[in-house]
Design a protein around this motif. Structure first.
Motif, PDB file in Angstrom:
ATOM      1  N   SER A   5       0.800  -1.147   0.041  1.00 44.76           N
ATOM      2  CA  SER A   5      -0.018   0.041   0.013  1.00 44.76           C
ATOM      3  C   SER A   5       0.934   1.129   0.063  1.00 44.76           C
ATOM      4  N   ASP A   6       1.945   1.233   0.898  1.00 50.05           N
ATOM      5  CA  ASP A   6       2.832   2.482   0.789  1.00 50.05           C
ATOM      6  C   ASP A   6       3.352   2.760  -0.699  1.00 50.05           C
ATOM      7  N   ASP A   7       3.777   1.621  -1.457  1.00 48.15           N
ATOM      8  CA  ASP A   7       4.251   1.857  -2.846  1.00 48.15           C
ATOM      9  C   ASP A   7       2.990   2.624  -3.635  1.00 48.15           C
ATOM     10  N   LEU A   8       1.893   2.005  -3.447  1.00 49.84           N
ATOM     11  CA  LEU A   8       0.783   2.499  -4.318  1.00 49.84           C
ATOM     12  C   LEU A   8       0.700   3.946  -4.065  1.00 49.84           C
ATOM     13  N   HIS A  60      12.415   6.011   3.334  1.00 46.93           N
ATOM     14  CA  HIS A  60      14.004   5.790   3.756  1.00 46.93           C
ATOM     15  C   HIS A  60      14.305   5.762   5.001  1.00 46.93           C
ATOM     16  N   ARG A  61      13.497   6.560   5.983  1.00 45.28           N
ATOM     17  CA  ARG A  61      13.843   6.552   7.500  1.00 45.28           C
ATOM     18  C   ARG A  61      13.350   5.179   7.962  1.00 45.28           C
ATOM     19  N   ARG A  62      12.244   4.525   7.386  1.00 46.05           N
ATOM     20  CA  ARG A  62      11.722   3.472   8.039  1.00 46.05           C
ATOM     21  C   ARG A  62      12.790   2.375   7.278  1.00 46.05           C
ATOM     22  N   ALA A  76      17.427 -12.904  10.367  1.00 44.64           N
ATOM     23  CA  ALA A  76      16.089 -12.452  11.519  1.00 44.64           C
ATOM     24  C   ALA A  76      14.918 -12.570  10.388  1.00 44.64           C
ATOM     25  N   PRO A  77      13.879 -13.338  10.896  1.00 52.52           N
ATOM     26  CA  PRO A  77      12.498 -13.664  10.337  1.00 52.52           C
ATOM     27  C   PRO A  77      11.738 -12.238  10.248  1.00 52.52           C
ATOM     28  N   LEU A  78      10.830 -12.020   9.437  1.00 53.76           N
ATOM     29  CA  LEU A  78       9.933 -10.897   9.126  1.00 53.76           C
ATOM     30  C   LEU A  78       9.451 -10.656  10.574  1.00 53.76           C
ATOM     31  N   GLN A  89       4.117  -5.731  10.253  1.00 51.00           N
ATOM     32  CA  GLN A  89       4.456  -6.897   9.259  1.00 51.00           C
ATOM     33  C   GLN A  89       4.448  -6.504   7.704  1.00 51.00           C
ATOM     34  N   GLU A  90       3.466  -5.727   7.450  1.00 55.06           N
ATOM     35  CA  GLU A  90       3.240  -5.262   6.067  1.00 55.06           C
ATOM     36  C   GLU A  90       4.326  -4.033   5.777  1.00 55.06           C
ATOM     37  N   ARG A  91       4.550  -3.257   6.692  1.00 57.32           N
ATOM     38  CA  ARG A  91       5.478  -2.110   6.483  1.00 57.32           C
ATOM     39  C   ARG A  91       6.929  -2.616   6.287  1.00 57.32           C
ATOM     40  N   VAL A  92       7.077  -3.814   7.112  1.00 55.72           N
ATOM     41  CA  VAL A  92       8.553  -4.409   7.002  1.00 55.72           C
ATOM     42  C   VAL A  92       8.740  -5.084   5.737  1.00 55.72           C
ATOM     43  N   ALA A  93       7.815  -5.700   5.387  1.00 55.06           N
ATOM     44  CA  ALA A  93       7.750  -6.661   3.993  1.00 55.06           C
ATOM     45  C   ALA A  93       8.112  -5.609   2.948  1.00 55.06           C
ATOM     46  N   SER A  94       7.246  -4.513   2.901  1.00 54.60           N
ATOM     47  CA  SER A  94       7.572  -3.601   2.031  1.00 54.60           C
ATOM     48  C   SER A  94       8.847  -2.728   1.952  1.00 54.60           C
TER      49      SER A  94
END
Length: 121
Positions: A5-8, A60-62, A76-78, A89-94
């Motif tokens: 979603s953040d990419d969209l 970039h900060r994230r 490390a796992p997600l 987890q969605e933000r980390v995956a992105s």
């Protein structure tokens, strides 16, 4: 490849902002519309593009938080990255997807029941 979603949001801001600015400038220059409508439309388009830039800085900060965690915790796992950084987890995956595309992170698939593990290259 999964698009999050953040990419969209970033893509939509670029597309809509550019289009709005171009159509507003066209209306103002060609006289097909009123300048009082075209100029604010250009301003709205430029504002959307500016917002996309600010959003890019946020990403970039994230991503930096994820890289910082992985530097001290390879493989490390997600779920652990998410818990340690306080990001969903969605933000980390992105972030991992972007970092992987940039060649900074690699994932290693574990056995079937184990989730993939991530480390810096």
């Amino acid at each position: 490849m999964t698009i999050y979603s953040d990419d969209l949001v970033r893509i939509a801001n670029h597309v809509v902002g550019s289009g709005t600015a171009v159509f507003g400038a066209y209306d103002t220059i060609t006289g097909s519309g009123m300048a009082s409508r075209g100029i604010p439309q250009v301003c709205c388009g430029v504002l959307l593009l500016y917002t996309a830039g600010i959003f890019q800085d946020h990403l970039h900060r994230r991503d930096t938080r994820v890289v910082a965690y992985l530097s001290g915790n390879p493989d490390a796992p997600l779920s652990k990255i998410s818990a340690a950084t306080g990001l969903s987890q969605e933000r980390v995956a992105s972030s991992l997807q972007r970092l992987h595309a940039d060649g900074l992170v690699v994932s290693e698939e574990g056995a079937v029941p184990l989730p993939p593990r991530y480390r810096l290259t």
